[in-house]
Enzyme design. Structure first.
Site, PDB file in Angstrom:
ATOM      1  N   ASP A   2      -6.619  -6.557   5.805  1.00  0.00           N
ATOM      2  CA  ASP A   2      -5.758  -5.671   6.588  1.00  0.00           C
ATOM      3  C   ASP A   2      -6.626  -4.864   7.534  1.00  0.00           C
ATOM      4  O   ASP A   2      -7.523  -4.123   7.103  1.00  0.00           O
ATOM      5  CB  ASP A   2      -4.969  -4.733   5.668  1.00  0.00           C
ATOM      6  CG  ASP A   2      -4.024  -3.837   6.450  1.00  0.00           C
ATOM      7  OD1 ASP A   2      -2.985  -4.351   6.917  1.00  0.00           O
ATOM      8  OD2 ASP A   2      -4.329  -2.645   6.605  1.00  0.00           O
ATOM      9  N   GLU A  34      -3.192 -10.566   9.629  1.00  0.00           N
ATOM     10  CA  GLU A  34      -1.914 -10.350  10.298  1.00  0.00           C
ATOM     11  C   GLU A  34      -1.995 -10.766  11.755  1.00  0.00           C
ATOM     12  O   GLU A  34      -3.064 -10.762  12.367  1.00  0.00           O
ATOM     13  CB  GLU A  34      -1.504  -8.875  10.216  1.00  0.00           C
ATOM     14  CG  GLU A  34      -0.996  -8.436   8.876  1.00  0.00           C
ATOM     15  CD  GLU A  34      -0.546  -6.990   8.900  1.00  0.00           C
ATOM     16  OE1 GLU A  34       0.665  -6.743   8.742  1.00  0.00           O
ATOM     17  OE2 GLU A  34      -1.401  -6.120   9.077  1.00  0.00           O
ATOM     18  N   CYS A  76       6.258  -5.131  -7.213  1.00  0.00           N
ATOM     19  CA  CYS A  76       7.615  -5.601  -7.516  1.00  0.00           C
ATOM     20  C   CYS A  76       8.302  -6.243  -6.329  1.00  0.00           C
ATOM     21  O   CYS A  76       9.375  -6.835  -6.488  1.00  0.00           O
ATOM     22  CB  CYS A  76       8.464  -4.442  -8.036  1.00  0.00           C
ATOM     23  SG  CYS A  76       8.743  -3.125  -6.827  1.00  0.00           S
ATOM     24  N   ASP A 125      -3.110   0.620   3.119  1.00  0.00           N
ATOM     25  CA  ASP A 125      -3.865  -0.511   3.642  1.00  0.00           C
ATOM     26  C   ASP A 125      -4.233  -1.493   2.531  1.00  0.00           C
ATOM     27  O   ASP A 125      -4.190  -2.717   2.732  1.00  0.00           O
ATOM     28  CB  ASP A 125      -5.128  -0.012   4.348  1.00  0.00           C
ATOM     29  CG  ASP A 125      -4.819   0.817   5.575  1.00  0.00           C
ATOM     30  OD1 ASP A 125      -3.736   0.618   6.167  1.00  0.00           O
ATOM     31  OD2 ASP A 125      -5.636   1.677   5.941  1.00  0.00           O
TER      32      ASP A 125
END
Length: 307
Positions: free
Chosen positions: A61, A154, A210, A236
């Site tokens: 990230d 990303e 989750c 991050d």
């Protein structure tokens, strides 16, 4: 004929390649930073390589406060902010240049020698900033490509991010696009692969434990707190875990592939500089892009493969 020339940097690597049968196709000489530079184009066969951990997956990230945060517990890379640290010196050198008699096209005035010296000093300071940034990015990308078999990043929209005048300088100084460009070809060199998550994938808003997705997560909130499972983690680091989790299993009949278990929200409107960014489209010439199918969106991850 120039004869034998003494170089500032060692040329043992290119000399070794020449002894192994490589051929110099061309050489480009240029004057920059107050020095002469020469770059060689060499034709050689690169031997096949394998990462130190070929089955390891790491999510990376990228950010401004911290340049790179990793999903496997590797220490994060702090943002060196080379331009910001050099701004005081650059302002002083720019004022010195403005006080001198520089060139003027309208009147045909030629620059004075003092202007030339002051301008050369400013140029050296600017080139030093660029060299420090380039060296740091090379060390980061080489270390990742040599170690991990799969790297997930990303698709950062840098062009859109720099429209934010408050963050434009910091984003440009970080070099997100250059990191992506170097990872694209270095993973091919070292036998790995680069996977690029869709810009719409909410990596920062999704709970890595989750899977609950927050509706909003302002950039000022640096700690991700999940209301569902109670997870509390740096935003991050949470995003890096979500990127790594995109590589979950092998799709039957298609070889190593990727699955996005949560899907991407294509309806989320652009939010400026907050988490869904893409780099400028710098890609290796011998790379092709293949999209991995997703059970939800069908377009959550792109795989850069070097032929």
């Amino acid at each position: 004929m120039l004869g034998r020339i003494k170089t500032h940097e060692r040329v043992t690597k290119i000399a070794r390649l020449l002894t192994e049968g490589a051929r110099i196709a061309s050489a480009t000489v240029r004057w920059q930073e107050g020095r002469w530079h020469v770059s060689f184009t060499v034709h050689t066969e690169r031997p096949p390589a394998t990462p130190a951990r070929p089955v390891a997956v790491i999510g990376v990230d990228l950010g401004i406060k911290t340049l790179a945060v990793f999903s496997d517990g590797r220490p994060p890379i702090a943002n060196p902010r080379h331009l910001n640290n050099a701004m005081r010196k650059l302002r002083r050198l720019s004022r010195a240049v403005s006080r001198k008699h520089g060139p003027d096209r309208r009147t045909g005035q030629k620059p004075s020698q003092r202007w030339r010296r002051a301008n050369a000093a400013r140029n050296r300071a600017e080139h030093r900033v660029a060299a420090l940034r380039r060296d740091g990015i090379h060390q980061l990308t080489t270390s990742l490509a040599r170690t991990y078999g799969t790297i997930v990043v990303e698709d950062l929209n840098v062009a859109g991010m720099i429209r934010n005048r408050r963050l434009a300088q910091a984003i440009s100084d970080a070099g997100f696009g250059e990191i992506r460009r170097q990872l694209a070809y270095k993973t091919g060199w070292h036998g790995g692969r680069l996977l690029v998550a869709s810009r719409w994938f909410p990596s920062s808003k999704t709970c890595s434990s989750c899977g609950v997705v927050k509706a909003k997560l302002p950039l000022r909130v640096r700690t991700y707190v999940c209301e569902g499972c109670g997870l509390s983690m740096d935003r991050d680091e949470n995003a890096a875990h979500n990127l790594a989790s995109l590589v979950e299993r092998t799709v039957a009949g298609s070889g190593p592939e990727t699955i996005n278990g949560r899907g991407a929200d294509h309806k989320t409107p652009p939010g400026g500089a907050g988490g869904r960014e893409t780099s400028t489209p710098h890609r290796a010439p011998a790379a092709r892009i293949r999209r991995g199918p997703s059970p939800t969106t069908g377009e959550s991850l792109r795989i850069l493969e070097t032929q």
